[in-house]
Design an enzyme around this catalytic site. Structure first.
Site, mmCIF file in Angstrom:
data_model
loop_
_atom_site.group_PDB
_atom_site.id
_atom_site.type_symbol
_atom_site.label_atom_id
_atom_site.label_comp_id
_atom_site.label_asym_id
_atom_site.label_seq_id
_atom_site.Cartn_x
_atom_site.Cartn_y
_atom_site.Cartn_z
ATOM 1 N N GLU A 41 0.836 -1.209 0.000
ATOM 2 C CA GLU A 41 0.000 0.000 0.000
ATOM 3 C C GLU A 41 0.873 1.262 0.000
ATOM 4 O O GLU A 41 1.823 1.368 0.771
ATOM 5 C CB GLU A 41 -0.878 -0.023 1.272
ATOM 6 C CG GLU A 41 -1.845 1.143 1.411
ATOM 7 C CD GLU A 41 -2.670 1.082 2.720
ATOM 8 O OE1 GLU A 41 -2.309 0.295 3.621
ATOM 9 O OE2 GLU A 41 -3.664 1.820 2.806
ATOM 10 N N LYS A 112 -9.626 1.942 -2.114
ATOM 11 C CA LYS A 112 -9.843 1.417 -0.766
ATOM 12 C C LYS A 112 -11.218 1.852 -0.256
ATOM 13 O O LYS A 112 -11.601 3.012 -0.404
ATOM 14 C CB LYS A 112 -8.733 1.942 0.150
ATOM 15 C CG LYS A 112 -8.713 1.377 1.563
ATOM 16 C CD LYS A 112 -7.429 1.845 2.286
ATOM 17 C CE LYS A 112 -7.284 1.330 3.685
ATOM 18 N NZ LYS A 112 -5.992 1.734 4.285
ATOM 19 N N CYS A 148 -5.458 -3.041 2.214
ATOM 20 C CA CYS A 148 -5.316 -3.073 3.680
ATOM 21 C C CYS A 148 -6.626 -3.310 4.418
ATOM 22 O O CYS A 148 -7.204 -4.383 4.352
ATOM 23 C CB CYS A 148 -4.637 -1.787 4.151
ATOM 24 S SG CYS A 148 -3.863 -1.937 5.796
ATOM 25 N N SER A 182 0.317 -2.151 7.292
ATOM 26 C CA SER A 182 -0.271 -2.492 8.592
ATOM 27 C C SER A 182 0.830 -2.477 9.645
ATOM 28 O O SER A 182 1.785 -3.247 9.563
ATOM 29 C CB SER A 182 -0.914 -3.879 8.485
ATOM 30 O OG SER A 182 -1.360 -4.328 9.738
ATOM 31 N N GLY A 309 22.593 9.944 27.324
ATOM 32 C CA GLY A 309 22.968 10.183 28.713
ATOM 33 C C GLY A 309 22.863 8.869 29.469
ATOM 34 O O GLY A 309 21.790 8.292 29.564
ATOM 35 N N SER A 316 18.412 3.918 30.769
ATOM 36 C CA SER A 316 19.487 4.319 29.856
ATOM 37 C C SER A 316 20.319 3.104 29.438
ATOM 38 O O SER A 316 20.831 3.058 28.318
ATOM 39 C CB SER A 316 20.357 5.420 30.458
ATOM 40 O OG SER A 316 20.952 5.006 31.658
ATOM 41 N N LYS A 531 3.410 18.100 29.119
ATOM 42 C CA LYS A 531 4.807 17.653 28.965
ATOM 43 C C LYS A 531 4.938 16.713 27.769
ATOM 44 O O LYS A 531 5.845 16.862 26.951
ATOM 45 C CB LYS A 531 5.262 16.899 30.221
ATOM 46 C CG LYS A 531 5.614 17.761 31.403
ATOM 47 C CD LYS A 531 6.318 16.891 32.463
ATOM 48 C CE LYS A 531 6.591 17.665 33.720
ATOM 49 N NZ LYS A 531 7.203 16.813 34.760
#
Lengths: 560, 560
Positions: A41, A112, A148, A182, A309, A316, A531
């Site tokens: 697709e 589609k 799809c 997909s 870091g 990390s 945030k």
């Protein structure tokens, strides 16, 4: 009929590279005397191209590519996916289409019908659903060609009113071909296999399913293209997370000359796999998905080197291992930035990890910079007690150092935040929340431990102390995550119900979780949307990742 | 019939506050012996509630509010907007609905037919379009009740196949009522008035249009609710950017007892106003929209105080003035952070501005902190020449200081980036791109100058030197914006064509712009998507702002 399934990795908007890749596969298919080659697709422009689709120039480029490719459709037919303009005066400007190219012409275009418009998908933003349906006649066969999500409606999917395969069946096709993009999540591959099989069981036709592979910023397409014979035996499954080209032969009775991998009887029929937490997590697939996510982000952005870091903590550590695996240890620079609150084991653990991985690392103390900040702020802060401001200042000093080194040498900063932190706002904007790509941002803390165990399953790569010690941000003396947050095994289960399962507070409380804890956790999730809104893209491995697939108001007080 | 239009400002998900506000208005309407009171689209839960709509608990809360409010529907009828569950097995779970409450019952529910799914709108993500249509009979009148976008299709809007008013007309209504949540942009109010008038001209019925007011993070709803009599005279326009309640009386002939504000003849018929750059900009409306955007962000987030980095440049000057106007000068703290590259006039200009505004300000030099960073980085940087890394480090040191003071005292950092910078990536992530809200992020640099002139139109508030000097980031000696960017009057025109007008490179070049400059500018826009992706919400004043309304791939190479 000899059919080649070309499971390829495309670069959004990079018409030159996508077209070249497609033509290379056609050349190779011709050399094998294939009758038909099938691409996935939107292979022409990459998926999802999002608002690039609103540009006329962009759509023109798609047609130019198709016109280039159709010149190669001699002696072989080609199925490619691309947007197609809607000539009607009403409806959206485009269709999401499969182009059937043969004899150097566009012989057929299948639009589609079932347009996903949930989670990361926005197809109603751009596309008109199909309103006519025809099989493609090719070499004496009739092909039901769909795109799809079209085969995700067997007539009983509440999201869609029309079942395109039901309509196509009136024209008595011999074969189903579906081209897809997909995406991976840790529940999706089983769901996908079940729904594709359900089509074969219902329509009694073989099905060739060609999926895209490759990561597009946050969305990982995992390939794993499938072929079922008309009896619903799984005959062929292409690699997951890798490009692959596969030749299959279908006889006139719908038989396929491949060994049966999974006989029809062994797969659950028409039943979608329920989602569970952690238990169902296929951790090796999550690992592979993240590796591909990192690799493709770097290669498609034309970056090669990362900086991380490295704190001596598990997040990390796991991120560093994944980055070294994806990019090569020599291309991943770790920066250890102890403060006066860092414990000695942290720096030792981080050093030991980099020595094992053999990736370059440096140690820079943040103490003097932090003290200079505090000194300059003294006239403003006066004698106010140590607070979150000082904690965040340490984190942001580290962010600053990482970005400075990144800018100087051309590194990309990889972010190490996990989903539990991101959910609850337990991170510092512009500090530990800085970075270009969230590597483990769709993994809860408990899942990060699973990843660590998986990484260490053959031999110890992550020092055991990193896995066994209590998690801490080390921004004040004796700090522990559990000072601010519930234990992760409880927290993550509540978060999973709220985020992945979209259960509200009353529904979650009914499951037996402590009511005040549920309210506290959900409130944290909601008030910290501001945030996450500034967070980098996160490699998506769950059915509901933060980012484009989860859209909630910042200024909204629900559940506070 | 006496009808009250209640143009109110709602808080998404704050059912308690929204319900109380609605009930207060009903009490007041009853005291005026009104027959009907009309509230805006989705007033129950606020608009857009986005993925909160996926939570069963959230929808339950909506019904609870409606059930509470319907008890007040005695002696008065009430129209409120809310989601309504779709009882059918197919289609999306919800409708976007107008509830008609009378005699303490839900007498009628009108579902929205035309669901916007472009720019900032995602209604197909949640809602099923209406599939039946009926007028509401009330006190001998038949009301054609529709929701927002329903009247933006007069049978010729290519986005929608169904024109609900055409269908409702078969039942011979006497009056049209439309409840909306239609956002502001500097082109939209004229478009809106034209399309509403076009409905009246077509259907020859009076129309009461009740729009929401208030800002929801980035989207500003501007109110300006309208009443047209059946002859298409504009009889009433409620305030823009303010809550207002207005009583009108409609007689049995569709006459309205108000003085005509704009007679039918004076308004352009059915013709949408074309978009132009700057010339058409109603700068006082943009100013008001931004003020409301700041006010509502703070009040709905329960914040009261802001902090701003004040550089002596025009962007921070305009942002500071807007913030002082919205929040009160005493609540806006300016921080002046000179470096060794700052010119003396910058600090003087910034001080003069704050003295005029009478807002608190402090001066902190970044020199010592910056030098400490450089010292610690020396072993890694070695003797590499001064580069972007050092420029960004200064900017991020400022970001760090601002966030530290914000965290210590509970300020919210307001961002001062303009749209030209954000377009071209001429800003530092986590540095001058830090902040909770982008105040002027939807204004190109040339438009920021317009705002400055508007602010100074009565008397000089922004020192003239800030307006007249050449723009500079002052991150290296003698730096000027024009070293890196084309002149703003050219740059902004190219950006406007690409962003607001969605013209591709070939189309823009055909307008006569220099081809290599167009390529350069568009490439900058595309490669900097990763930066904007991490930017805070921007108060939207244009028809195409960065953020939720513009969705382009980060990993995409189109137009590079």
């Amino acid at each position: 009929m000899k059919i080649i399934i070309a499971q390829q990795n495309y670069h959004i908007g990079n018409f030159e590279s996508n077209t070249r890749k497609i033509i290379d596969a056609i050349h190779s298919a011709k050399s094998k005397n294939a009758d038909l080659i099938v691409f996935s697709e939107m292979c022409i422009c990459g998926y999802p191209a999002r608002d690039f689709l609103d540009f006329n120039d962009f759509i023109n480029k798609c047609y130019e590519s198709i016109n280039t490719i159709k010149e190669y459709a001699d002696g072989i037919a080609i199925i490619v996916g691309a947007p197609d303009r809607n000539p009607a005066k009403e409806g959206k400007d485009l269709f999401n289409a499969a182009f059937f190219l043969d004899e150097k012409e566009i012989k057929h275009i299948a639009h589609k019908t079932c347009l996903p418009n949930y989670d990361v998908f926005d197809e109603y933003r751009y596309f008109e659903p199909a309103y006519n349906w025809n099989v493609v006649e090719f070499k004496g066969s009739k092909i039901a060609l769909t795109v799809c999500e079209d085969i995700w409606n067997l007539g009983d999917n509440p999201l869609y009113r029309i079942c395109p395969m039901d309509i196509l069946m009136q024209q008595h096709p011999d074969l189903m071909i579906n081209i897809s993009a997909s995406p991976f999540d840790y529940t999706h591959i089983e769901d996908r296999k079940s729904i594709i099989k359900a089509n074969v069981l219902k329509y009694k036709l073989p099905l060739i399913y060609c999926n895209a592979v490759g990561s597009q910023t946050e969305i990982v397409f995992d390939g794993a293209s499938l072929v079922f014979d008309k009896d619903a035996n799984l005959c062929c499954q292409l690699s997951q997370f890798k490009e692959e080209t596969k030749e299959i032969n279908i006889d006139t009775n719908g038989g396929i000359d491949e060994n049966i991998i999974e006989p029809a009887i062994s797969l659950p029929d028409q039943q979608l796999v329920p989602l569970h937490f952690v238990a169902d997590l296929n951790i090796s697939q999550v690992y592979e998905a993240i590796i591909l996510g990192i690799k493709d982000y770097f290669s498609k952005m034309k970056f090669s080197k990362a900086i991380i870091g490295s704190s001596g903590g598990i997040d990390s550590a796991v991120t560093l291992v994944l980055a070294c695996e994806a990019l090569g240890a020599e291309n991943v620079r770790a920066i250890l930035m102890p403060s006066e609150f860092s414990t000695s084991h942290s720096i030792n653990d981080a050093e030991r990890l980099s020595k094992k991985l053999n990736n370059p690392y440096d140690i820079i103390s943040i103490k003097n910079i932090y003290n200079q900040f505090i000194k300059e702020l003294e006239p403003i802060f006066e004698n106010r007690p140590f607070s979150l401001a000082e904690e965040n200042l340490q984190s942001r000093t580290r962010g600053n150092l990482l970005m400075a080194i990144a800018n100087k040498f051309g590194y990309i900063l990889l972010n190490t935040s996990n989903k539990s932190e991101l959910s609850t706002g337990y991170g510092t904007l512009y500090g530990d929340m800085a970075g270009g790509l969230g590597v483990i941002g769709d993994c809860y803390k408990t899942q990060v431990y699973e990843l660590a165990k998986f990484i260490n399953s053959a031999k110890e790569i992550i020092p055991e102390n990193i896995i066994s010690k209590a998690p801490s941000a080390e921004l004040r003396p004796e700090q522990k995550d559990s000072d601010s947050l519930p234990e992760y095994d409880i927290l993550d289960r509540i978060l999973y119900q709220y985020i992945e399962r979209v259960k509200g507070p009353n529904e979650i409380k009914q499951q037996g979780f402590d009511a005040s804890l549920v309210d506290k956790v959900l409130r944290l999730v909601n008030i910290n949307e501001y945030k996450r809104n500034q967070f980098c893209p996160i490699i998506r491995v769950s059915p509901k990742a933060f980012g484009v697939g989860r859209r909630v108001p910042i200024v909204g007080s629900y559940l506070e």
